[in-house]
Design a protein around this motif. Sequence first.
Motif, PDB file in Angstrom:
ATOM      1  N   GLN A 445      20.022  21.569 -10.022  1.00 53.55           N
ATOM      2  CA  GLN A 445      20.365  20.139 -10.054  1.00 53.55           C
ATOM      3  C   GLN A 445      21.730  19.930 -10.713  1.00 53.55           C
ATOM      4  O   GLN A 445      22.563  19.159 -10.226  1.00 53.55           O
ATOM      5  CB  GLN A 445      19.291  19.363 -10.835  1.00 53.55           C
ATOM      6  CG  GLN A 445      17.949  19.296 -10.128  1.00 53.55           C
ATOM      7  CD  GLN A 445      16.826  18.866 -11.074  1.00 53.55           C
ATOM      8  OE1 GLN A 445      16.912  19.061 -12.301  1.00 53.55           O
ATOM      9  NE2 GLN A 445      15.776  18.302 -10.510  1.00 53.55           N
ATOM     10  N   ARG A 446      21.953  20.625 -11.798  1.00 50.59           N
ATOM     11  CA  ARG A 446      23.232  20.487 -12.507  1.00 50.59           C
ATOM     12  C   ARG A 446      24.392  20.917 -11.620  1.00 50.59           C
ATOM     13  O   ARG A 446      25.456  20.307 -11.613  1.00 50.59           O
ATOM     14  CB  ARG A 446      23.225  21.325 -13.805  1.00 50.59           C
ATOM     15  CG  ARG A 446      22.262  20.816 -14.857  1.00 50.59           C
ATOM     16  CD  ARG A 446      22.259  21.702 -16.102  1.00 50.59           C
ATOM     17  NE  ARG A 446      23.532  21.671 -16.804  1.00 50.59           N
ATOM     18  CZ  ARG A 446      24.354  22.692 -16.937  1.00 50.59           C
ATOM     19  NH1 ARG A 446      24.037  23.879 -16.421  1.00 50.59           N
ATOM     20  NH2 ARG A 446      25.507  22.560 -17.583  1.00 50.59           N
ATOM     21  N   GLY A 450      27.115  18.135 -10.498  1.00 50.82           N
ATOM     22  CA  GLY A 450      28.284  18.235 -11.361  1.00 50.82           C
ATOM     23  C   GLY A 450      29.021  19.556 -11.281  1.00 50.82           C
ATOM     24  O   GLY A 450      29.888  19.820 -12.107  1.00 50.82           O
ATOM     25  N   ALA A 451      28.688  20.365 -10.288  1.00 54.03           N
ATOM     26  CA  ALA A 451      29.327  21.673 -10.149  1.00 54.03           C
ATOM     27  C   ALA A 451      29.306  22.437 -11.472  1.00 54.03           C
ATOM     28  O   ALA A 451      30.299  23.034 -11.888  1.00 54.03           O
ATOM     29  CB  ALA A 451      30.768  21.525  -9.634  1.00 54.03           C
ATOM     30  N   THR A 462      28.865  34.156 -12.030  1.00 48.34           N
ATOM     31  CA  THR A 462      28.578  32.725 -12.127  1.00 48.34           C
ATOM     32  C   THR A 462      28.930  32.107 -10.782  1.00 48.34           C
ATOM     33  O   THR A 462      29.998  32.407 -10.221  1.00 48.34           O
ATOM     34  CB  THR A 462      29.436  32.099 -13.245  1.00 48.34           C
ATOM     35  OG1 THR A 462      29.148  32.816 -14.456  1.00 48.34           O
ATOM     36  CG2 THR A 462      29.130  30.643 -13.458  1.00 48.34           C
ATOM     37  N   PHE A 463      28.050  31.243 -10.278  1.00 48.49           N
ATOM     38  CA  PHE A 463      28.204  30.764  -8.904  1.00 48.49           C
ATOM     39  C   PHE A 463      28.141  29.244  -8.814  1.00 48.49           C
ATOM     40  O   PHE A 463      27.604  28.567  -9.685  1.00 48.49           O
ATOM     41  CB  PHE A 463      27.105  31.361  -8.016  1.00 48.49           C
ATOM     42  CG  PHE A 463      27.109  32.863  -8.008  1.00 48.49           C
ATOM     43  CD1 PHE A 463      27.917  33.560  -7.103  1.00 48.49           C
ATOM     44  CD2 PHE A 463      26.350  33.580  -8.925  1.00 48.49           C
ATOM     45  CE1 PHE A 463      27.940  34.951  -7.117  1.00 48.49           C
ATOM     46  CE2 PHE A 463      26.378  34.963  -8.943  1.00 48.49           C
ATOM     47  CZ  PHE A 463      27.162  35.651  -8.043  1.00 48.49           C
ATOM     48  N   HIS A 464      28.688  28.769  -7.672  1.00 53.85           N
ATOM     49  CA  HIS A 464      28.599  27.340  -7.362  1.00 53.85           C
ATOM     50  C   HIS A 464      28.372  27.217  -5.867  1.00 53.85           C
ATOM     51  O   HIS A 464      28.968  27.939  -5.072  1.00 53.85           O
ATOM     52  CB  HIS A 464      29.901  26.625  -7.759  1.00 53.85           C
ATOM     53  CG  HIS A 464      30.017  25.244  -7.194  1.00 53.85           C
ATOM     54  ND1 HIS A 464      29.101  24.245  -7.455  1.00 53.85           N
ATOM     55  CD2 HIS A 464      30.947  24.692  -6.371  1.00 53.85           C
ATOM     56  CE1 HIS A 464      29.465  23.152  -6.815  1.00 53.85           C
ATOM     57  NE2 HIS A 464      30.575  23.389  -6.146  1.00 53.85           N
ATOM     58  N   THR A 465      27.474  26.311  -5.489  1.00 54.83           N
ATOM     59  CA  THR A 465      27.242  26.041  -4.069  1.00 54.83           C
ATOM     60  C   THR A 465      27.943  24.734  -3.703  1.00 54.83           C
ATOM     61  O   THR A 465      27.909  23.770  -4.475  1.00 54.83           O
ATOM     62  CB  THR A 465      25.722  25.951  -3.786  1.00 54.83           C
ATOM     63  OG1 THR A 465      25.175  27.270  -3.908  1.00 54.83           O
ATOM     64  CG2 THR A 465      25.436  25.428  -2.387  1.00 54.83           C
TER      65      THR A 465
END
Length: 476
Positions: A445-446, A450-451, A462-465
């Motif tokens: 959710q975070r 809020g990336a 460390t990843f971001h979708t």
Amino acid sequence: GTAQIGVTGLAVMGRNLARNFARHGYTVAVHNRSYARTQSLVEEHGDEGTFVPSESMADFVASLERPRKVVIMVKAGGPTDAVIDELVPLLEEGDIVVDAGNAHFPDTIRREAALKEHGLHFVGTGVSGGEEGALNGPSIMPGGTREAYESLGPILEDISAKVDGVPCATYVGSDGAGHFVKMVHNGIEYADMQLIAEAYDLLRQGLGASAAEIGEIFAQWNTGDLESFLIEITADVLKHTDADTGKAFVDIILDQAEQKGTGRWTVQNGLDLGVPITGIAEATFARALSGSVPQREAARAVLPAHAAQWEVKDRDAFIEDVRQALYASKVVAYSQGFDQIAAAATEYGWDIDRGAMARIWRGGCIIRARFLNRITEAYERAADLPLLLADEYFTDAVASGLPAWRRVVAGAAQNGVPTPAFSSSLAYYDGVRAERLPAALVQAQRDFFGAHTYKRVDREGTFHTEWSGDRTEAEA
Ligand code: 6PG
């Protein structure tokens, strides 16, 4: 000067500490802002030992042999600073100033550093046991330098409570460590008291028993694993009748619990360190809820319970369930408090022997209890134990009470009896032992809104979708 130790601030705690020193054969310099109190101490208790009364701070300091040992016992905060400011110019290098009040540990860290500049030792020490303990043997938790403890420690150990001949006083750690440990002691005290109060409420509502009958149950409990000062006084209180009305004493007391702040400090620090001291926090918030008068009035008028009248079929089995739930919840609260001490030691650079802390809490203090031996033993088995609950003794103790614990918490929820400390302790137990927590979803959710990124279970990094785009994943 000839006095071996001095006490300034002769309200009841200071007075009783001074008497305790005198009764142990020390020559005690005594001083108080208003001299009348000093005089009355000597008049009333002069026969208990040797007191050297002084009207002025200068005479008081002069009456002490060097290196001087001055115990300050005044209200925490401004009054303590005022006394220190008055003392410091009168002292000489190597003298030891002891703050025995309930100071907040950051103040102790600050004061210790300031006095070091003057070549003075500052020992912030926790003292537990109330008036009675101060007089007959408290539990004492001194911080400061080891050098200061070398000359001060033997005196403190001498006047402390003893269990199996072992003093309930030991060196805790540098600067604020003593007051920190005392603070956590008080937080645990809050949790212990709240758990006992919830057990009482469960018995009262579940059994429809009288206060006096429940007092008998607590007296019985005090002969087993739960044996402790707080259980003992609970039995006494519950059996007490109000002289005016003839009612159970507990029924004529306004149900709004107050506090002087040490529990709040413990919770605030738990948040600062990120340690889940949920038992202490719920106990502190339970006091806050009890004092939320307008909210309680508004709620009482409109919020339904939709709960049935509690029907306990097997009285003895229910009492035993509550006992086991109380013990398990108590273990959790202590486990959390000892976790907080470990986290603080890392954060503030203290070397604290947690087993020794449990040892000096066995006598003199408010949370004194037989079961603290078990904690000492656990840390003797493994000094770096990451979780008290994971020690073999506590694992077994809690596991054997688990079915009862679940029945009690479920019953309380179904019947509308508030048990914040019982319930949150069980939730902590289930949370800390869980294979997987829904924290994974919180992380997703975070990252979504809020990336804020996340880590994966299967790869380093460390990843971001790209949630709003094509949902590809990139290394952040
Ligand atoms: C002790 C107690 C004591 C504390 C009281 C009241 O160890 O002797 O902890 O220091 O002041 O228990 O505390 P509250 O007013 O915050 O309940």
